[in-house]
Design a protein around this motif. Structure first.
Motif, short mmCIF file in Angstrom:
data_model
loop_
_atom_site.label_atom_id
_atom_site.label_comp_id
_atom_site.label_asym_id
_atom_site.label_seq_id
_atom_site.Cartn_x
_atom_site.Cartn_y
_atom_site.Cartn_z
N GLN A 1 0.83 -1.20 0.00
CA GLN A 1 0.00 0.00 0.00
C GLN A 1 0.87 1.25 0.00
O GLN A 1 0.60 2.21 -0.75
CB GLN A 1 -0.92 0.00 1.21
CG GLN A 1 -1.91 1.16 1.26
CD GLN A 1 -2.91 1.14 0.13
OE1 GLN A 1 -3.45 0.08 -0.19
NE2 GLN A 1 -3.15 2.27 -0.49
N LEU A 2 1.90 1.27 0.82
CA LEU A 2 2.79 2.43 0.87
C LEU A 2 3.52 2.63 -0.45
O LEU A 2 3.62 3.75 -0.96
CB LEU A 2 3.80 2.27 2.00
CG LEU A 2 3.29 2.53 3.42
CD1 LEU A 2 4.32 2.11 4.44
CD2 LEU A 2 2.91 3.99 3.61
N LEU A 3 4.01 1.54 -1.04
CA LEU A 3 4.72 1.65 -2.31
C LEU A 3 3.80 2.17 -3.42
O LEU A 3 4.22 2.98 -4.26
CB LEU A 3 5.29 0.29 -2.72
CG LEU A 3 6.54 -0.17 -1.97
CD1 LEU A 3 6.86 -1.61 -2.32
CD2 LEU A 3 7.73 0.73 -2.27
N ALA B 1 14.67 19.53 2.47
CA ALA B 1 13.52 19.18 1.62
C ALA B 1 13.44 17.67 1.43
O ALA B 1 12.34 17.09 1.41
CB ALA B 1 13.63 19.87 0.27
N ILE B 2 14.60 17.03 1.31
CA ILE B 2 14.62 15.57 1.20
C ILE B 2 14.12 14.93 2.49
O ILE B 2 13.32 13.98 2.46
CB ILE B 2 16.05 15.07 0.88
CG1 ILE B 2 16.45 15.52 -0.53
CG2 ILE B 2 16.13 13.55 1.01
CD1 ILE B 2 15.59 14.96 -1.64
N SER B 3 14.55 15.45 3.62
CA SER B 3 14.10 14.91 4.90
C SER B 3 12.59 15.05 5.05
O SER B 3 11.92 14.13 5.54
CB SER B 3 14.81 15.62 6.06
OG SER B 3 16.20 15.35 6.04
N GLN B 4 12.07 16.20 4.63
CA GLN B 4 10.63 16.41 4.71
C GLN B 4 9.88 15.42 3.82
O GLN B 4 8.85 14.87 4.22
CB GLN B 4 10.29 17.84 4.31
CG GLN B 4 10.74 18.89 5.31
CD GLN B 4 10.57 20.30 4.79
OE1 GLN B 4 9.94 20.52 3.77
NE2 GLN B 4 11.15 21.26 5.51
N ARG B 5 10.40 15.18 2.61
CA ARG B 5 9.74 14.24 1.71
C ARG B 5 9.81 12.80 2.25
O ARG B 5 8.85 12.04 2.13
CB ARG B 5 10.39 14.31 0.33
CG ARG B 5 9.80 13.34 -0.69
CD ARG B 5 8.31 13.57 -0.90
NE ARG B 5 8.04 14.79 -1.60
CZ ARG B 5 7.87 14.88 -2.94
NH1 ARG B 5 7.94 13.78 -3.67
NH2 ARG B 5 7.62 16.04 -3.49
N ILE B 6 10.93 12.47 2.86
CA ILE B 6 11.08 11.14 3.45
C ILE B 6 10.03 10.91 4.53
O ILE B 6 9.39 9.85 4.59
CB ILE B 6 12.51 10.94 4.00
CG1 ILE B 6 13.50 10.80 2.83
CG2 ILE B 6 12.59 9.72 4.91
CD1 ILE B 6 14.95 10.81 3.26
N ARG B 7 9.84 11.93 5.39
CA ARG B 7 8.85 11.79 6.46
C ARG B 7 7.43 11.76 5.89
O ARG B 7 6.62 10.92 6.28
CB ARG B 7 8.99 12.95 7.45
CG ARG B 7 10.22 12.87 8.34
CD ARG B 7 10.12 13.85 9.49
NE ARG B 7 10.03 15.23 9.03
CZ ARG B 7 11.09 16.01 8.80
NH1 ARG B 7 12.31 15.53 8.99
NH2 ARG B 7 10.94 17.25 8.39
N ALA B 8 7.13 12.66 4.98
CA ALA B 8 5.77 12.78 4.46
C ALA B 8 5.34 11.53 3.69
O ALA B 8 4.17 11.12 3.75
CB ALA B 8 5.65 14.01 3.55
N ALA B 9 6.25 10.91 2.98
CA ALA B 9 5.92 9.74 2.16
C ALA B 9 6.09 8.43 2.91
O ALA B 9 5.80 7.36 2.36
CB ALA B 9 6.77 9.73 0.89
#
Length: 219
Positions: A160-162, A195-203
């Motif tokens: 589901q996450l993927l 920005a990468i860290s934020q995307r990692i957390r959000a996704a």
């Protein structure tokens, strides 16, 4: 396993059968086949198999592993290596196998029959709205293997996450799994490390990476 004679029974093993989703609809089947071959070779280099990954019929492939965790890691890496352009479904099992051709690495037996049932279950799940994201199913052939309920619960969540990732999140995940640092990923994506860290957390990318690591440790 290479020196076993035809008809001899191998030790219980984890079996994997993979299949490209809608391969006939690919705009360039030659390019798809080339990418598949490259991805399978790379996965064999990263994950030890008892019988190496090989294409059997069309765009279907299979391999066997000493542990279910190794088979799950191989499935994850293959899927990650082919996404987002190409989707793959997997059937996995644990159980006995019989050597048919030691030189070719061809096997048969309960573990392979159960893996076939598992990939058919994954295909059936894709047609139901509630489970349309399912791509990986585990069906043990004997009772002494890892728990089907626990493994499949984790796989449903992973799938589901993927399925929810956009193309940038998928690229970041691929780079994370390859061992790149957030600074390296940020440079490749031409954004800041924050920005990468934020995307990692959000996704939920760290969740996916940690779940894949835990599944790879299943014995």
């Amino acid at each position: 396993m290479q020196d076993m004679k035809p008809g001899e029974h191998a030790d219980p093993c984890a079996t994997l059968i993979g299949d490209i989703v809608d391969s006939r609809g690919a705009p360039d089947r030659h390019a798809l086949h080339t990418r598949l071959v490259s991805t399978l070779r790379r996965t064999d280099h990263l994950v030890a198999a008892t019988t190496a990954l090989r294409i059997t019929v069309g765009d279907e492939f299979q391999a066997s592993y000493e542990t279910l965790g190794n088979a799950l890691e191989a499935a994850f890496r293959i899927r990650l290596g082919l996404m987002p352009e190409t989707l793959v479904r997997f059937g996995l099992s644990w159980g006995g196998a019989t050597v048919l051709d030691a030189r070719a690495g061809t096997q048969d037996g309960p573990a392979w029959w159960a893996a076939r049932k598992a990939i058919e279950a994954a295909q059936a799940a894709e047609r139901r709205p509630a489970t349309h994201a399912v791509r990986t199913v585990y069906t043990p052939a004997q009772d002494d293997g890892p728990s089907a309920g626990a493994v499949n619960a984790a796989l449903v969540c992973q799938d589901q996450l993927l399925s929810s990732l956009d193309e940038r999140a998928m690229r970041i995940l691929q780079r994370l799994v390859a061992g790149e640092s957030r600074t390296e990923i940020a440079r490749a994506e031409d954004v800041s490390p924050s920005a990468i860290s934020q995307r990692i957390r959000a996704a939920g990318l760290e969740v996916i990476v940690n779940a894949a690591r835990d599944l790879a440790s299943v014995r």
